[in-house]
Design a protein around this motif. Structure first.
Motif, PDB file in Angstrom:
ATOM      1  N   CYS A 103      22.214  61.883  70.676  1.00 17.19           N
ATOM      2  CA  CYS A 103      22.493  60.754  71.333  1.00 17.19           C
ATOM      3  C   CYS A 103      23.268  61.478  72.669  1.00 17.19           C
ATOM      4  CB  CYS A 103      23.461  59.764  70.782  1.00 17.19           C
ATOM      5  SG  CYS A 103      22.874  58.708  69.428  1.00 17.19           S
ATOM      6  N   ARG A 154      22.551  54.980  65.095  1.00 19.15           N
ATOM      7  CA  ARG A 154      22.217  54.555  66.362  1.00 19.15           C
ATOM      8  C   ARG A 154      22.969  55.253  67.503  1.00 19.15           C
ATOM      9  NH1 ARG A 154      19.546  52.000  63.057  1.00 19.15           N
ATOM     10  NH2 ARG A 154      19.154  49.762  62.900  1.00 19.15           N
ATOM     11  N   PHE A 179      24.392  54.231  71.360  1.00 18.01           N
ATOM     12  CA  PHE A 179      24.966  52.903  71.833  1.00 18.01           C
ATOM     13  C   PHE A 179      25.388  53.291  73.475  1.00 18.01           C
ATOM     14  CE2 PHE A 179      29.089  55.150  70.991  1.00 18.01           C
ATOM     15  CZ  PHE A 179      29.998  54.526  72.158  1.00 18.01           C
ATOM     16  N   GLN A 183      26.777  55.648  67.069  1.00 14.77           N
ATOM     17  CA  GLN A 183      27.338  54.389  66.354  1.00 14.77           C
ATOM     18  C   GLN A 183      26.667  53.891  64.877  1.00 14.77           C
ATOM     19  OE1 GLN A 183      29.981  52.555  65.975  1.00 14.77           O
ATOM     20  NE2 GLN A 183      30.163  52.139  67.995  1.00 14.77           N
ATOM     21  N   SER A 207      24.828  50.823  62.685  1.00 10.94           N
ATOM     22  CA  SER A 207      24.259  49.711  62.920  1.00 10.94           C
ATOM     23  C   SER A 207      25.018  48.500  62.710  1.00 10.94           C
ATOM     24  CB  SER A 207      22.908  49.740  62.269  1.00 10.94           C
ATOM     25  OG  SER A 207      23.027  49.610  60.926  1.00 10.94           O
ATOM     26  N   CYS A 255      27.065  47.415  65.988  1.00 12.33           N
ATOM     27  CA  CYS A 255      26.253  46.996  67.138  1.00 12.33           C
ATOM     28  C   CYS A 255      26.284  45.593  67.567  1.00 12.33           C
ATOM     29  CB  CYS A 255      24.746  47.698  66.943  1.00 12.33           C
ATOM     30  SG  CYS A 255      24.656  49.352  66.980  1.00 12.33           S
ATOM     31  N   CYS A 298      22.721  49.110  71.259  1.00 13.29           N
ATOM     32  CA  CYS A 298      22.422  50.226  70.503  1.00 13.29           C
ATOM     33  C   CYS A 298      20.969  50.208  70.694  1.00 13.29           C
ATOM     34  CB  CYS A 298      22.884  49.845  69.202  1.00 13.29           C
ATOM     35  SG  CYS A 298      24.642  49.801  68.861  1.00 13.29           S
ATOM     36  N   ASN A 350      19.725  56.314  74.562  1.00 12.00           N
ATOM     37  CA  ASN A 350      20.549  55.737  75.356  1.00 12.00           C
ATOM     38  C   ASN A 350      20.894  56.423  76.693  1.00 12.00           C
ATOM     39  OD1 ASN A 350      21.921  58.162  74.319  1.00 12.00           O
ATOM     40  ND2 ASN A 350      23.828  57.046  73.980  1.00 12.00           N
TER      41      ASN A 350
END
Length: 102
Positions: free
Chosen positions: A21, A44, A46, A61, A63, A66, A72, A79
């Protein structure tokens, strides 16, 4: 047959490396260029922008967290501000279909 073997190896390696991410806290979302390999518990990516403040926060993050203002997404580097990977491909294909059939 070699191609199938290579694809299986690449898919296995990408799954083993975990989710990646963009991570930052910045005023300009386009300035988020740092990436991070997320710990296993995070599934995830975010982005969080708080109304009234010129700041955006991005990172990893779960789920379950979120909710609310936390946006998310699933997939490596999803992201970002700019569309990447499969989203760019889908955008190009849909544009081509529109041009051909309209």
């Amino acid at each position: 047959m070699k191609l199938c073997g290579a694809l299986i190896v690449l898919m296995t390696l990408s799954a083993a490396c975990g989710l990646r991410c963009y991570t930052c806290t910045a005023a300009d979302p386009r300035s988020c260029i740092d990436t991070k390999s997320c710990p296993v518990i995070f599934n995830r990516c975010f982005s969080l922008r708080v109304d009234g403040y010129d700041m955006v926060t991005k990172g990893c993050q779960t789920s379950m967290a979120c909710v609310g203002a936390v946006a998310c997404c699933e997939g490596d580097l999803c992201n970002s501000v700019m569309p990447t990977g499969p989203s760019v491909f889908l955008l190009l294909v849909s544009s081509a279909i529109l041009v051909i059939f309209l």
